[in-house]
Scaffold this active site. Sequence first.
Site, PDB file in Angstrom:
ATOM      1  N   GLU A  51      -0.399 -11.338  -3.593  1.00 37.68           N
ATOM      2  CA  GLU A  51      -1.211 -10.598  -2.630  1.00 37.68           C
ATOM      3  C   GLU A  51      -2.638 -10.541  -3.143  1.00 37.68           C
ATOM      4  OE1 GLU A  51       1.111  -6.987  -2.612  1.00 37.68           O
ATOM      5  OE2 GLU A  51      -0.178  -6.012  -4.068  1.00 37.68           O
TER       6      GLU A  51
ATOM      7  N   HIS B 158      -1.165  -0.789  -2.484  1.00 36.70           N
ATOM      8  CA  HIS B 158      -0.975  -0.991  -3.925  1.00 36.70           C
ATOM      9  C   HIS B 158      -2.300  -0.808  -4.659  1.00 36.70           C
ATOM     10  CE1 HIS B 158       2.638  -3.818  -2.999  1.00 36.70           C
ATOM     11  NE2 HIS B 158       3.007  -2.544  -3.042  1.00 36.70           N
TER      12      HIS B 158
END
Lengths: 389, 290
Positions: free
Chosen positions: B209, B247
């Site tokens: 990511e 995150h």
Amino acid sequence: MKIHEFQAKEILRRYGVATPKGEVVEAAVEATDICREMGGRCVVKAQIHAGGRGKGGGVKLAGSPEEAESIAGAILGMQLVTPQTGPEGQTVRKVLIEEALDIAAELYLSVTLDRASGKPVLMASASGGMDIEEVAEKDPGAIIREAVDPQLGLLPFQARSVVKKLGLEGSTGRQAAKLIGSLVAAYLDTDASLVEINPLLVTGHGDVVALDAKMNFDDNALFRHPDIGEMRDIAEENPLELEAGKYDLNYIKLDGEIGCMVNGAGLAMATMDIIKLFGSEPANFLDVGGSASQEAVQNAFRILISDETVKAVLINIFGGIARTDRIARGVVAALDELPDVELPVVVRLEGTNVEQGRKILQDANFDFIVANDMADAAQKVVAAAKGGV
Amino acid sequence: MAIWVDNDTRLVVQGITGTEGRFHALGCRDYGTNVVAGVTPGKGGESVEGIPVYDSMSEARQATSCNASMIFVPPPFAGDAIMEAAAAGVELVVCITEGIPVADMLKVRAFLEDHPTRLIGPNCPGIISPGMAKIGIMPGHIHQPGSVGVVSRSGTLTYEAVWQVTNLGLGQSTCIGIGGDPLPGTNFIDTLAAFAEDPATEGVILIGEIGGSAEEEAAAWVQENLDKPVVGFIAGRTAPPGRRMGHAGAIISGGKGTAQAKTEALTAAGITVAESPAEIGISMARALEK
């Protein structure tokens, strides 16, 4: 967490970093006397949580107390558009009135985490006042990097080496070495994620002063720093994001038309990406948490649809520990308790007991559009947003 | 065969008396993991559904010869819990806790340099070798023993990929969530190196990511060192710069860490990158057929 320039300078001064004399005001009339006390010349700086303020007209030099007042009046309340604010800009609610200093040289300093090496890194450059990313791209050799041992801090010999590479000598060099050490100490002590001085000014007299200052903090460490937590300015934050934060939901407002609600950050990003792949744009990032409880889904949905740009909603839930049929019941119950929802809502559930889950959605009072997989869901929600179902 | 977790795993759960710790300790045991102990300071002598609780990791280690730990301790104390496990000599520590300060992780990393312990996480779903054992919060039932190794920075997106692989009948050798924090204990390269040595793993799915450069580093490593097919996916193509996407480590800063740059790096290293998250499994199946 971000704070304003004047707050960052306040913290850095405690560590012995020299900054220009200045005061923050919220009314233009207060600028007059402050400027007069500074000898009739001052700089008026918009205080918003975004960089590039000068480029957008948020930083101006005033040659008289009267001019200071009129400039402050023009900047206060303006929608300041900078490369970092987005096209709608950010309302200016405070300005910093600072003494105007003569400029002999402008340097760059920052401390941040280098994820690759797993250590904080001090970065310095003799090309201050410019966008450091531009410097990095055009002339990577112009950036001095010094790794910091987090237990020891920056050692004096490291500071001297950086100063020498910057070409500073004598009293200026000694002042700069001390300032660099203070900067690293402030970074480590406050659990900062970024400390940046751009530019660091060398005055005509050879003094070293932090002309601008930026500090960001590790949200996870704020429990150790209640004084810094109090510096949060919620007026700078998006109201929907603030509301979501109250329910521990991770929500970020974006520019598109498809509202999305997903469990888990990675899957939420992937869902945004697949919406784009099918020809539309996501209106938000929203992670309702791995277990997607009924309460979380309900709060998330309310926030999602209060965004007027949303034309259709995609709920994408991967049933993990909680089985799909239970999640489906939660989604139905959440929508039942909300007042009339007129937007098309596409739901994609996956995981164990998915057939029962889909049946619960199909039998519900609400007219869900049920999708079979992620691609099907993206296609259906994009079509729904464009008016055809 | 599998990596790091198998039938010899003897698990201790740190924070077992909390709601989450208890729930997932029992979930791991139900899956078949040998859960031998729990640790909560001050609760030594109690038991959780027959699992004995100790005050400290050294006592648990001495009494049960536990060789792996799963941590559910709240963020301000989780760094200490990791170091306690390492000091007790536990070989594998899986930290599920989200929200540990970066400064605490810097201390943990320095501490682990002097210990042979492997840390997975923090802020991760854990690790599972289907049919053998799981240490983590992932749903065991979506997995199936098989030939695909999965390594990912995400939780539910990993489940998505795992489910696709299971439905294609391929199954998984071991699945590891390395976590969404900026300073993970185990990184992509550590995991890829272990998959390279594992005869049960025929292909690898790598889910990255935005943020940092771990995917770029992994791509370079794969090009030089790995003969098995690798399929990649990078989440966050539509993520705006400067925003943390859930995150702690998922942020594009200073123009660095974009999905585009990562996709390009993976592609340049000969890795098939699935454009759509719906095509991760099928891309792996195709790569294995070649």
